[in-house]
Design an enzyme around this catalytic site. Structure first.
Site, PDB file in Angstrom:
ATOM      1  CD  GLU A 105      -5.409   1.212   2.294  1.00  0.00           C
ATOM      2  OE1 GLU A 105      -5.309   1.869   1.241  1.00  0.00           O
ATOM      3  OE2 GLU A 105      -6.289   0.367   2.492  1.00  0.00           O
ATOM      4  CB  SER A 117      -8.603  -1.328   4.315  1.00  0.00           C
ATOM      5  OG  SER A 117      -8.969  -2.580   3.837  1.00  0.00           O
ATOM      6  NE  ARG A 161      -4.110  -1.703   0.158  1.00  0.00           N
ATOM      7  CZ  ARG A 161      -4.188  -2.995  -0.158  1.00  0.00           C
ATOM      8  NH1 ARG A 161      -3.147  -3.602  -0.708  1.00  0.00           N
ATOM      9  NH2 ARG A 161      -5.311  -3.655   0.023  1.00  0.00           N
TER      10      ARG A 161
END
Ligand code: EPU
Length: 336
Positions: free
Chosen positions: A332, A236, A162
């Site tokens: 995130e 998320s 990520r």
């Protein structure tokens, strides 16, 4: 090209937060970008993709720029693979759908991820055992300062879980205009992710097709993740943390249900959703905000929440997870 003033961003962020930008403009070419940058040269800039990974905690006192050119071009192909250039404004899932129809393999497990193709490399999107970096070839774009063009090949992108150079050093400095992918033409599926395997078993599919995998991923995502058109969310909210092996072993003795995935020689990645659930947050709602009932990693705007309320919820979750497990969760989503 039109520069809007005091522009409402509620439809431009999937949390559905009612915030505004001092200026907002969509551009579709280098000339338009040059023109825009000249006109807003003293303003702060925010480069926005589909708005599906961003939490606005306040109005943006600068210029929000969205690149909206779409299109898919075949640059090269041989009997094994195809090289496709995709303009950054293309919706990611439309691109996945195109590839599945053409029988191009490599991104089908990332079906239904919201957002644009241009935003995909920024956080190296991933799902069900596939990551963008596995099929990424290059990203073309323009530096906002100096307005020179550059192509970043894979080795220059610092891709990680990520993460990439575009999310860090080049954040809001480099506008990605197109992304080039190399996809396989031969049958090659990645079916090892737990929930995909289970679904294939229950459907008794021994030889799934590319379209079967796309349909399964769409089904799993629709069952677990809230539709942002109904309840604002950004998928998320936290990253799955990476912890030391010794820490994992200690926790695993106390909690045998904890799953871990080897990440590096000495570290294990563990599901943040599990940690949050263990702290009793799954399905909990506080006023306008809450933790999704089917996936604890997803924070939800149930009504007219503000970004500050979501941030407050995230902080409470982080605090509880740290108290119970001595693990610091990291966001995130991009917080503005
Ligand atoms: N789990 C729980 N409780 C929960 C949620 C998850 O215990 O409420 C545990 C379970 O053990 C489950 C495991 O976590 O088996 C994994 O859950 P899931 O397959 O839903 O995946 P995830 O690790 O929670 C990651 C990505 C998702 C991606 C899925 C599938 C991150 C931060 N998230 O979630 O990506 O769709 O894997 O590959 O890595 C996103 O980035 O926005 C996103 C949705």
């Amino acid at each position: 090209m039109f520069i809007y003033e005091d522009y409402n961003l509620q439809n431009k962020n999937s949390f559905g937060l009612n915030v505004s930008a001092k200026y907002f403009c969509t551009v579709s070419s280098k000339d338009e970008l040059v023109n825009l940058v000249e006109q807003v040269k003293d303003e702060k800039v925010l480069l926005l993709g589909g708005g599906s990974n961003i939490l606005f905690t306040k109005n943006f006192e600068g210029c929000v720029i969205q690149f909206n050119r779409k299109g898919i071009t075949t640059l090269d192909e041989d009997k094994d693979s195809v090289l496709l250039e995709v303009f950054a404004g293309e919706l990611w899932d439309d691109f996945v759908s195109y590839c599945v129809e053409k029988n191009y393999y490599g991104i089908e497990n990332m079906s239904l991820i919201p957002g644009t193709v241009g935003a995909a490399p920024i956080q190296n999107i991933g799902a069900y055992g596939q990551e963008l970096k596995d099929t990424f070839f290059a990203a073309n774009g323009i530096y906002l300062e100096g307005l020179s063009e550059k192509t970043f090949f894979k080795s220059g992108c610092n891709f990680d879980y990520r993460s990439s150079i575009f999310k860090h050093e080049l954040k809001n400095k480099f506008l990605i205009t197109s992304v080039v992918f190399r996809l396989k033409k031969s049958h090659q599926l990645n079916t090892h992710y737990g929930s995909i395997e289970q679904e294939l078993k229950s459907m008794k599919k021994n030889n799934p097709t590319l379209a079967d995998i796309r349909n399964i991923v769409v089904k799993i995502r629709q069952e677990k993740l809230p539709d942002p058109r109904r309840f604002g969310n950004c998928g998320s909210f936290f990253k799955n943390p990476e912890i030391e092996k010794v820490h994992f072993e200690k926790l695993n003795q106390l909690y045998p249900s904890l799953k871990g995935f080897p990440f590096s020689e000495n570290t294990i990645k563990i599901p943040a959703g599990w940690l949050i659930e263990q702290c009793g947050w799954k399905g909990k709602r506080i006023g306008n905000v809450g933790v999704h009932e089917d996936q604890a990693l997803v924070l939800v705007n149930y009504g007219d929440a503000s970004g500050a309320e979501i941030l407050q919820l995230a902080d409470s979750i982080k605090e509880d997870v740290f108290k119970k497990f001595e693990i610091q969760l990291e966001e995130e989503v991009n917080i503005i």
